[in-house]
Every structure is written in C-alpha cells, then in structure tokens.
Scaffold this motif. Structure first.
Motif, short mmCIF file in Angstrom:
data_model
loop_
_atom_site.label_atom_id
_atom_site.label_comp_id
_atom_site.label_asym_id
_atom_site.label_seq_id
_atom_site.Cartn_x
_atom_site.Cartn_y
_atom_site.Cartn_z
N PRO A 112 37.64 35.34 41.48
CA PRO A 112 37.02 36.68 41.61
C PRO A 112 35.86 36.90 40.65
O PRO A 112 34.91 37.64 40.99
CB PRO A 112 38.18 37.64 41.31
CG PRO A 112 39.40 36.86 41.64
CD PRO A 112 39.09 35.45 41.28
N TYR A 113 35.88 36.27 39.48
CA TYR A 113 34.81 36.48 38.50
C TYR A 113 33.48 35.91 38.96
O TYR A 113 32.42 36.45 38.62
CB TYR A 113 35.21 35.88 37.16
CG TYR A 113 34.17 36.07 36.09
CD1 TYR A 113 33.95 37.32 35.51
CD2 TYR A 113 33.37 35.00 35.67
CE1 TYR A 113 32.98 37.50 34.55
CE2 TYR A 113 32.40 35.18 34.71
CZ TYR A 113 32.20 36.43 34.15
OH TYR A 113 31.23 36.61 33.20
N ILE A 119 30.14 42.62 46.34
CA ILE A 119 30.99 42.07 47.40
C ILE A 119 32.46 42.39 47.13
O ILE A 119 33.21 42.77 48.03
CB ILE A 119 30.77 40.55 47.52
CG1 ILE A 119 29.35 40.27 48.01
CG2 ILE A 119 31.80 39.92 48.45
CD1 ILE A 119 28.98 38.80 48.05
N VAL A 120 32.86 42.24 45.87
CA VAL A 120 34.23 42.58 45.49
C VAL A 120 34.53 44.05 45.79
O VAL A 120 35.60 44.39 46.31
CB VAL A 120 34.47 42.28 43.99
CG1 VAL A 120 35.80 42.88 43.52
CG2 VAL A 120 34.45 40.79 43.74
N GLY A 121 33.57 44.92 45.49
CA GLY A 121 33.74 46.34 45.77
C GLY A 121 33.93 46.62 47.25
O GLY A 121 34.81 47.40 47.64
N VAL A 162 40.10 47.55 40.23
CA VAL A 162 39.19 46.56 40.82
C VAL A 162 38.34 45.89 39.74
O VAL A 162 38.10 44.68 39.77
CB VAL A 162 38.30 47.20 41.91
CG1 VAL A 162 37.27 46.21 42.43
CG2 VAL A 162 39.15 47.73 43.05
N GLY A 163 37.87 46.69 38.77
CA GLY A 163 37.09 46.13 37.68
C GLY A 163 37.87 45.11 36.87
O GLY A 163 37.36 44.03 36.53
N VAL A 164 39.13 45.43 36.57
CA VAL A 164 39.98 44.51 35.80
C VAL A 164 40.29 43.28 36.64
O VAL A 164 40.23 42.15 36.15
CB VAL A 164 41.28 45.22 35.37
CG1 VAL A 164 42.26 44.22 34.76
CG2 VAL A 164 40.98 46.33 34.37
N TRP A 165 40.61 43.48 37.91
CA TRP A 165 40.93 42.35 38.80
C TRP A 165 39.77 41.38 38.90
O TRP A 165 39.98 40.15 38.89
CB TRP A 165 41.28 42.90 40.19
CG TRP A 165 41.62 41.84 41.21
CD1 TRP A 165 42.83 41.27 41.42
CD2 TRP A 165 40.71 41.23 42.14
NE1 TRP A 165 42.74 40.34 42.44
CE2 TRP A 165 41.45 40.30 42.90
CE3 TRP A 165 39.35 41.39 42.42
CZ2 TRP A 165 40.87 39.53 43.90
CZ3 TRP A 165 38.76 40.61 43.41
CH2 TRP A 165 39.53 39.70 44.14
N GLY A 169 39.81 36.86 35.13
CA GLY A 169 39.75 35.41 34.98
C GLY A 169 38.88 34.96 33.82
O GLY A 169 39.19 33.97 33.14
N PHE A 170 37.79 35.68 33.58
CA PHE A 170 36.89 35.33 32.48
C PHE A 170 37.59 35.44 31.13
O PHE A 170 37.51 34.54 30.29
CB PHE A 170 35.66 36.24 32.53
CG PHE A 170 34.73 36.07 31.36
CD1 PHE A 170 33.96 34.93 31.24
CD2 PHE A 170 34.63 37.05 30.39
CE1 PHE A 170 33.09 34.77 30.16
CE2 PHE A 170 33.78 36.90 29.32
CZ PHE A 170 33.01 35.75 29.20
N TYR A 171 38.31 36.54 30.93
CA TYR A 171 39.02 36.75 29.65
C TYR A 171 40.21 35.81 29.53
O TYR A 171 40.55 35.38 28.42
CB TYR A 171 39.45 38.21 29.54
CG TYR A 171 38.30 39.18 29.67
CD1 TYR A 171 37.30 39.22 28.71
CD2 TYR A 171 38.20 40.02 30.77
CE1 TYR A 171 36.23 40.09 28.84
CE2 TYR A 171 37.13 40.89 30.89
CZ TYR A 171 36.15 40.92 29.93
OH TYR A 171 35.08 41.77 30.05
#
Length: 295
Positions: A112-113, A119-121, A162-165, A169-171
């Motif tokens: 997802p990152y 697109i994610v939105g 949605v922002g956290v989802w 992966g990055f964090y």
C-alpha cells in the motif's frame, strides 16, 4: 595541491546541478509565495497588486475556516502518529521473527505504501460506500451499514484509518531494521539474568530502538501535517468541515476561489506553524535521547 584543487572543482561541478534544481523547485517558489502573500491576485490578471500585510490581517480577523482546518489537522496528526507508530512497532516485532512466509507478509504490508495516495483514497471510497454495503447484505453486521463517509465523526476516523493503512508498511520496515540492529548478546545476557520476554522488550529492546522511534515519529509527524491526497479522494473535506485539513483549505483558497494572495498567506502561516511544531518535537526527542545516553 593540484590534486586537491581538482577534487574541489569536481565536487563543486557535481554539486551545482543539485543546488540549481533545489533552488528552482523549492527556494524560488517559496520566495515567490512570500511575495504573492503580500499581493491581491486572482491568478489571471497580468500584474498582482501589492497590498502589504492585508492578507494576513484578513486571515487573523475573518478566516474561521482556516482555524477549523488547523484544528482538524492537529487532531489528525496526533491520532495518526499514535496509531501508526504503535501498530507499526507491534507488527514489526511479530515480523522480526523467523517463520515461513515472513518475507511475503512483509511485502503485503509494504505494497500500500508504494501505491498513490489518491488511488488508495478512491479504492477505500469504493469500499466504504459499496463494498461494505455488499458485505452487510450477506453478513448483517451492523457496523458495515454505518455511514462511514457521511457522518462527521466516522468520516474523521475513516480518513485516519486509511492514512495509517497506506503508510503502515513504511514504518514497519524502519522498525524491523531497528530491531535487527539490536545486539543479540545483550538480549542473551538479559535472558541469562532471568528477564522474561515482556521485561526484555521494555527494558532492553525498546531503549535500543530510540533512533528508529525518533525517525518514525518525525516522519509520521511531517507526513500527517501535510495530509491532502487521501482527503481529496475520500471526502473532499466533508461532510461539512469534518475532514477539512489546512492543506485542503489552502488549495481551495488559491485554486478554486482564485485568491492566490490569501492562499499564499495561509500557506506561509501554515509553514511557520509546521516549522515550530517540528522543531519543538525534534528538540524534545534529542533531549530525551541525550538523557538516555547520559544514564
């Protein structure tokens, strides 16, 4: 001396293109934004009219929408930072273990990152509006029938989710790198001293993860303060002003209402606020890190 001069000239020549690009992309537009914040301009007129600090006076006296957007941005930032770091650390601890398929699971969290936030939105907008409705018909679970993007409270939590989802992966990758850097001999010594897994994590692993935690906290702070793409795709700031961020307000002021002067003034004020917050957080984290080293 000739060799040193040659190396110096080479370093200067290789640096000049990068400095030029940074000036063109960042510094010159920033200085132009400061100038436009002192003018009245609709983006169409040939010459902007210089009006001094009038835009800033208007911003302080009349712009209640900008104050509301700052309130949302701060609430979003606090919740995003807490959830992103806590969940990422928990998942990183689980995925730092060696078991079959761990690489695949790590990749699934990171996918997802690398996707566009817009697109994610749109994907999650479809899920909230139609996907949940289809699941509700089959399962009759009441929460699937809630108006996730139509209710003010639920829309706020939907945007945060949605922002956290999207960025989790990055964090997770950063925390996994920090966990892998923890010396195994220190953990073995703690085990020999009789420390259990719980005590070993909080007394040994967590203090050694401070560099990774500082990086993740700072990155989550800056990323959440400038949230825009997900809100534009999910709610466009609605319902009402429930998800109306500062960046969304600046965008609407400048590019939809064609008040480039006022929009630039809002951008400059927001830049100063973000600068103050980030500097304060960095000072607190550095002070905490120095205190830990002294101990």
């Amino acid at each position: 001396m000739g060799r040193k001069r040659k190396e110096y000239l080479e370093s200067v020549l290789f640096t000049i293109p990068a400095v030029f690009l940074v000036c063109v992309v960042f510094y010159i537009p920033f200085l132009m934004g400061i100038y436009y914040s002192l003018t009245k301009w609709n983006g169409i007129a040939k010459e902007p009219v210089f009006i001094g600090l009038e835009n800033y006076k208007t911003l302080i006296s009349q712009s209640s929408g900008f104050i509301t957007s700052l309130g949302f941005t701060i609430r979003y930032t606090i919740l995003f930072m807490i959830l992103a770091n806590v969940l990422a650390l928990a998942v990183a601890v689980a995925l730092s273990k060696k078991f079959r398929g761990v690489s695949v699971i790590r990749s699934m969290f990171f996918i997802p990152y690398i996707m566009s936030m817009t697109i994610v939105g749109f994907i999650w907008k479809f899920i909230f509006s139609q996907g949940f409705a289809a699941l509700y018909e089959k399962t009759s679970l009441e929460f699937l029938n809630w108006s996730w993007l139509g209710s003010g409270k639920l829309a706020f939590y939907s945007v945060v989710f949605v922002g956290v989802w999207q960025s989790l992966g990055f964090y997770i990758v950063l925390y996994i790198a920090g966990l892998q850097a923890v010396p195994t001999d220190v953990l073995e010594a703690a085990t020999i001293d009789g420390a259990g897994n719980f005590k070993k994590f909080f007394m040994v692993t967590l203090p050694l993860l401070k560099p990774s935690m500082i990086t993740c906290i700072f990155m989550s702070l800056t990323n959440s303060l400038k949230v825009f793409d997900i809100i534009l795709a999910l709610t466009k700031g609605g319902p009402g002003d429930a998800t109306y961020s500062a960046t969304m307000d600046i965008y609407r002021e400048a590019f939809q209402r064609n008040n480039y002067g006022t929009g630039s003034a809002k951008a400059i004020v927001f830049f100063v606020i973000v600068l103050m917050i980030t500097q304060l957080v960095m000072k607190l984290m550095n002070r905490e890190e120095k205190a830990g080293v002294n101990k």
